[in-house]
Design a protein around this motif. Structure first.
Motif, PDB file in Angstrom:
ATOM      1  N   THR A 452     -14.297   5.713  24.174  1.00 18.89           N
ATOM      2  CA  THR A 452     -15.419   6.394  24.821  1.00 18.89           C
ATOM      3  C   THR A 452     -16.640   6.522  23.917  1.00 18.89           C
ATOM      4  O   THR A 452     -17.771   6.621  24.424  1.00 18.89           O
ATOM      5  CB  THR A 452     -15.009   7.805  25.293  1.00 18.89           C
ATOM      6  OG1 THR A 452     -14.639   8.608  24.155  1.00 18.89           O
ATOM      7  CG2 THR A 452     -13.847   7.734  26.264  1.00 18.89           C
ATOM      8  N   VAL A 453     -16.453   6.528  22.595  1.00 21.99           N
ATOM      9  CA  VAL A 453     -17.600   6.753  21.696  1.00 21.99           C
ATOM     10  C   VAL A 453     -18.105   5.483  21.013  1.00 21.99           C
ATOM     11  O   VAL A 453     -19.281   5.432  20.618  1.00 21.99           O
ATOM     12  CB  VAL A 453     -17.278   7.826  20.625  1.00 21.99           C
ATOM     13  CG1 VAL A 453     -17.088   9.178  21.273  1.00 21.99           C
ATOM     14  CG2 VAL A 453     -16.076   7.446  19.790  1.00 21.99           C
ATOM     15  N   VAL A 454     -17.268   4.468  20.866  1.00 23.34           N
ATOM     16  CA  VAL A 454     -17.704   3.246  20.181  1.00 23.34           C
ATOM     17  C   VAL A 454     -18.885   2.564  20.882  1.00 23.34           C
ATOM     18  O   VAL A 454     -19.845   2.168  20.217  1.00 23.34           O
ATOM     19  CB  VAL A 454     -16.526   2.271  19.994  1.00 23.34           C
ATOM     20  CG1 VAL A 454     -17.022   0.879  19.634  1.00 23.34           C
ATOM     21  CG2 VAL A 454     -15.591   2.784  18.897  1.00 23.34           C
ATOM     22  N   PRO A 455     -18.865   2.421  22.231  1.00 23.75           N
ATOM     23  CA  PRO A 455     -20.046   1.813  22.871  1.00 23.75           C
ATOM     24  C   PRO A 455     -21.331   2.601  22.600  1.00 23.75           C
ATOM     25  O   PRO A 455     -22.405   2.004  22.421  1.00 23.75           O
ATOM     26  CB  PRO A 455     -19.690   1.834  24.357  1.00 23.75           C
ATOM     27  CG  PRO A 455     -18.204   1.874  24.393  1.00 23.75           C
ATOM     28  CD  PRO A 455     -17.806   2.691  23.202  1.00 23.75           C
ATOM     29  N   LEU A 457     -21.922   4.398  19.939  1.00 16.94           N
ATOM     30  CA  LEU A 457     -22.276   4.142  18.540  1.00 16.94           C
ATOM     31  C   LEU A 457     -23.018   2.815  18.414  1.00 16.94           C
ATOM     32  O   LEU A 457     -24.048   2.734  17.718  1.00 16.94           O
ATOM     33  CB  LEU A 457     -21.000   4.142  17.692  1.00 16.94           C
ATOM     34  CG  LEU A 457     -21.164   3.963  16.176  1.00 16.94           C
ATOM     35  CD1 LEU A 457     -20.040   4.689  15.434  1.00 16.94           C
ATOM     36  CD2 LEU A 457     -21.134   2.480  15.771  1.00 16.94           C
ATOM     37  N   ILE A 458     -22.527   1.785  19.074  1.00 15.65           N
ATOM     38  CA  ILE A 458     -23.164   0.461  18.995  1.00 15.65           C
ATOM     39  C   ILE A 458     -24.585   0.519  19.553  1.00 15.65           C
ATOM     40  O   ILE A 458     -25.528  -0.042  18.974  1.00 15.65           O
ATOM     41  CB  ILE A 458     -22.316  -0.576  19.752  1.00 15.65           C
ATOM     42  CG1 ILE A 458     -20.964  -0.775  19.045  1.00 15.65           C
ATOM     43  CG2 ILE A 458     -23.050  -1.905  19.877  1.00 15.65           C
ATOM     44  CD1 ILE A 458     -19.969  -1.603  19.841  1.00 15.65           C
ATOM     45  N   ILE A 459     -24.757   1.211  20.680  1.00  9.62           N
ATOM     46  CA  ILE A 459     -26.085   1.315  21.289  1.00  9.62           C
ATOM     47  C   ILE A 459     -27.028   2.110  20.396  1.00  9.62           C
ATOM     48  O   ILE A 459     -28.196   1.733  20.214  1.00  9.62           O
ATOM     49  CB  ILE A 459     -25.971   1.964  22.686  1.00  9.62           C
ATOM     50  CG1 ILE A 459     -25.244   1.007  23.632  1.00  9.62           C
ATOM     51  CG2 ILE A 459     -27.347   2.324  23.237  1.00  9.62           C
ATOM     52  CD1 ILE A 459     -24.866   1.626  24.952  1.00  9.62           C
ATOM     53  N   THR A 460     -26.548   3.205  19.832  1.00 15.40           N
ATOM     54  CA  THR A 460     -27.375   4.028  18.943  1.00 15.40           C
ATOM     55  C   THR A 460     -27.851   3.218  17.748  1.00 15.40           C
ATOM     56  O   THR A 460     -29.033   3.274  17.366  1.00 15.40           O
ATOM     57  CB  THR A 460     -26.581   5.257  18.457  1.00 15.40           C
ATOM     58  OG1 THR A 460     -26.162   6.024  19.592  1.00 15.40           O
ATOM     59  CG2 THR A 460     -27.421   6.128  17.541  1.00 15.40           C
ATOM     60  N   LEU A 461     -26.960   2.461  17.169  1.00 11.56           N
ATOM     61  CA  LEU A 461     -27.308   1.624  16.024  1.00 11.56           C
ATOM     62  C   LEU A 461     -28.215   0.468  16.440  1.00 11.56           C
ATOM     63  O   LEU A 461     -29.197   0.137  15.749  1.00 11.56           O
ATOM     64  CB  LEU A 461     -26.029   1.097  15.368  1.00 11.56           C
ATOM     65  CG  LEU A 461     -26.163   0.384  14.018  1.00 11.56           C
ATOM     66  CD1 LEU A 461     -26.788   1.308  12.974  1.00 11.56           C
ATOM     67  CD2 LEU A 461     -24.808  -0.113  13.540  1.00 11.56           C
ATOM     68  N   GLY A 462     -27.911  -0.134  17.578  1.00 10.41           N
ATOM     69  CA  GLY A 462     -28.697  -1.280  18.048  1.00 10.41           C
ATOM     70  C   GLY A 462     -30.136  -0.907  18.332  1.00 10.41           C
ATOM     71  O   GLY A 462     -31.071  -1.617  17.925  1.00 10.41           O
ATOM     72  N   ILE A 463     -30.352   0.214  19.017  1.00  8.58           N
ATOM     73  CA  ILE A 463     -31.719   0.661  19.310  1.00  8.58           C
ATOM     74  C   ILE A 463     -32.444   1.026  18.025  1.00  8.58           C
ATOM     75  O   ILE A 463     -33.637   0.742  17.862  1.00  8.58           O
ATOM     76  CB  ILE A 463     -31.700   1.856  20.284  1.00  8.58           C
ATOM     77  CG1 ILE A 463     -31.120   1.433  21.637  1.00  8.58           C
ATOM     78  CG2 ILE A 463     -33.114   2.419  20.472  1.00  8.58           C
ATOM     79  CD1 ILE A 463     -30.933   2.580  22.607  1.00  8.58           C
ATOM     80  N   GLY A 464     -31.710   1.655  17.101  1.00  7.14           N
ATOM     81  CA  GLY A 464     -32.336   2.052  15.838  1.00  7.14           C
ATOM     82  C   GLY A 464     -32.802   0.863  15.018  1.00  7.14           C
ATOM     83  O   GLY A 464     -33.861   0.914  14.376  1.00  7.14           O
ATOM     84  N   ILE A 465     -32.018  -0.211  15.038  1.00 10.24           N
ATOM     85  CA  ILE A 465     -32.365  -1.395  14.245  1.00 10.24           C
ATOM     86  C   ILE A 465     -33.384  -2.272  14.978  1.00 10.24           C
ATOM     87  O   ILE A 465     -34.315  -2.806  14.360  1.00 10.24           O
ATOM     88  CB  ILE A 465     -31.088  -2.204  13.928  1.00 10.24           C
ATOM     89  CG1 ILE A 465     -30.177  -1.393  13.013  1.00 10.24           C
ATOM     90  CG2 ILE A 465     -31.442  -3.541  13.283  1.00 10.24           C
ATOM     91  CD1 ILE A 465     -28.826  -2.034  12.765  1.00 10.24           C
ATOM     92  N   TYR A 466     -33.215  -2.413  16.298  1.00 13.97           N
ATOM     93  CA  TYR A 466     -34.098  -3.304  17.051  1.00 13.97           C
ATOM     94  C   TYR A 466     -34.528  -2.620  18.351  1.00 13.97           C
ATOM     95  O   TYR A 466     -34.054  -2.966  19.441  1.00 13.97           O
ATOM     96  CB  TYR A 466     -33.389  -4.623  17.346  1.00 13.97           C
ATOM     97  CG  TYR A 466     -34.305  -5.712  17.870  1.00 13.97           C
ATOM     98  CD1 TYR A 466     -35.272  -6.297  17.046  1.00 13.97           C
ATOM     99  CD2 TYR A 466     -34.196  -6.152  19.182  1.00 13.97           C
ATOM    100  CE1 TYR A 466     -36.102  -7.296  17.528  1.00 13.97           C
ATOM    101  CE2 TYR A 466     -35.026  -7.150  19.675  1.00 13.97           C
ATOM    102  CZ  TYR A 466     -35.980  -7.716  18.833  1.00 13.97           C
ATOM    103  OH  TYR A 466     -36.808  -8.699  19.313  1.00 13.97           O
TER     104      TYR A 466
END
Length: 490
Positions: A452-455, A457-466
């Protein structure tokens, strides 16, 4: 399928609700799987819409239009654009993950999952309706399942929290209905069609009255100070998956209302109310931060942090600029992802320890290393660490507000500082320090909870980087909106 794709996204959850309703009690083990399968279908339909959506087009796409009530010129009118489509994606994402989180629900599962899927239909319809009566119907539909989901499956004060939520939001909705009817009777010809209302030339005095009526309805949902007092009670008493939806999606319905209705239909009034929006935003940012800092209840701290973070959306709206609007939209999406994850993590620890008192913990980083890693990550994202989505959205809002008023920007910066304080204090009290022997047998986060939390996490990191990719979906639409209401373009 393409011509009715939005209708399928809205109403497919009702199919799952009917199937669950018809299943005998002996098959109750299937309820959660049918709900999850239904949400996977909704996500697949949303992905199909994503493949057809053109972010460079500023008008409404995938439009469906059928005359519904001829006597009142009311249409079943659906469509999506760069403002609503990110919210549809967010709703599909959060609802699917919260459905997985709902596996921990063991009481009256048939009623729970039927109401849950009914709630998803209301939320999707709210973001996709382009007729104001249809919008109002979906807006009100959301209240009913949410009332019961809090009132039946909530905590010790669930009835009080559910009733407070319903009364606050229903009262705000009635004022909003008055504003909608006012626009209908003052339009020529009479219409509830948003696209036709935008083209109307309402008088300045009338715009101010209607803007205020809509503002109360939307501000209660955001929630904006001083209409916020229902939120902490609802969050604290609601079961974890419903808290996730409440923070991740329902709060965004209010700020979406400003973008979709108040600003494009009533531009002169919106410009006139800017200073008041900015004042309420600054108060909410600082007030929510200080109250969150004073909390010892883990869940209540996250709830009050939502008041502070949603204040950034209102401040971005008040900026009337490209950076402000972009930051506000990005903050809506980012807050839904980050705060949804934080509520899921609060639920993880509560299911094991049966307490949310942060002072009762300590040293959990050694006992629950995986859980601790997730909690630290999303805490840093919430306080605005560079490289994560919270930083990008709040930085854009600060850029926009600085162009409008340095004073309000200073208050917003104070809110960021307060966020660092209450989140790091939380990390210190829960994860660091000497370990409490009481929790030495506490199990770490399990695989279902990790899913439930990994997706998120990926989105949070993805938006932050790009961030450019997500920004590309709503920048053209927001630029067009700013141009039509006389905002500051880059």
């Amino acid at each position: 399928m393409a011509s009715h794709l939005l209708s399928l996204i809205i109403f497919s959850p009702l199919v799952g609700a009917v199937i669950i309703l018809l299943l005998p009690k002996a098959q109750e083990s299937l309820y959660k799987w049918i709900s999850l399968a239904n949400m996977v279908v909704v996500s697949a339909l949303t992905f199909a819409a994503f493949l057809q959506f053109d972010p460079n087009q500023t008008g409404f796409q995938l439009v469906e239009k059928t005359l519904w009530i001829p006597q009142l010129n009311v249409y079943y009118l659906l469509g999506t654009d760069g403002i609503s489509f990110p919210m549809v994606v967010l709703t599909a994402l959060i609802s699917t993950l919260a459905s997985i989180g709902s596996f921990s629900i063991k009481k009256r599962e048939k009623e729970y999952y039927c109401l849950y899927l009914f709630l998803v239909t209301g939320m999707m319809g709210t973001f996709l309706a382009l007729d104001m009566i249809l919008f109002y119907v979906f807006w009100e539909v959301v209240l009913v399942p949410m009332y019961f989901l809090i009132g039946i499956w909530g905590g010790p004060r669930k009835e009080y929290a559910a009733m407070k939520f319903f009364l606050y939001t229903f009262a705000g909705s009635l004022l909003m209905l008055v504003g909608i009817l006012g626009m209908y009777f003052n339009s020529a010809p009479h219409t509830f069609n948003i696209m036709e209302l935008v083209a109307q030339d309402f008088s300045f005095g009338f715009q101010k009255i209607v803007f205020l009526a809509l503002f109360v309805g939307f501000a209660v949902k955001v929630p904006t100070f001083p209409f916020h007092t229902w939120l902490p009670d609802a969050h604290v008493e609601a079961p974890t998956p419903i808290s996730v939806i409440l923070a991740g999606v329902l709060l965004k319905m209010g700020t979406y209302g400003f973008f979709r209705f108040s600003f494009p239909i009533l531009p002169e009034a919106a410009n006139w109310f800017r200073p008041y929006l900015a004042v309420l935003a600054a108060i909410g940012i600082v007030y929510g931060g200080f109250i969150a800092l004073a909390q010892t209840d883990f869940k209540k701290m996250v709830a009050y942090s939502s008041i502070s973070h949603m204040g950034f959306v209102l401040l971005g709206l008040a900026a009337f600029s490209t950076n402000g609007f972009n930051g506000a939209m990005l903050q809506m999406f980012s807050h839904g992802v980050i705060t949804g994850a934080l509520f899921l993590l609060v639920g993880v620890i509560y299911d094991r320890a049966h307490t949310r008192d942060m002072n009762a913990f300590g040293g959990l980083n050694a006992q629950l290393p995986v859980y601790s890693g997730f909690l630290v990550f999303f805490s840093l994202a919430s306080l605005g660490l560079p490289g994560l989505s919270g930083f990008v959205s709040e930085f854009l809002v600060l850029l926009g507000s600085y162009e409008y008023s340095k004073l309000y920007t200073a208050f917003a910066c104070m809110g960021i500082l307060l966020a660092a304080c209450y989140l790091l204090f939380m990390v210190r009290r829960v994860l660091l320090g000497p370990a409490n022997p009481k929790w030495e047998s506490l199990p770490d986060i399990n695989m279902r909870e990790v899913v439930t939390v990994v997706p998120l996490l990926i989105i949070t990191l993805g938006i932050g980087i790009y961030p450019r990719y997500l920004l590309s979906f709503f920048i053209p639409t927001l630029q067009d909106l700013l141009a039509s209401i006389g905002g500051t373009l880059m």
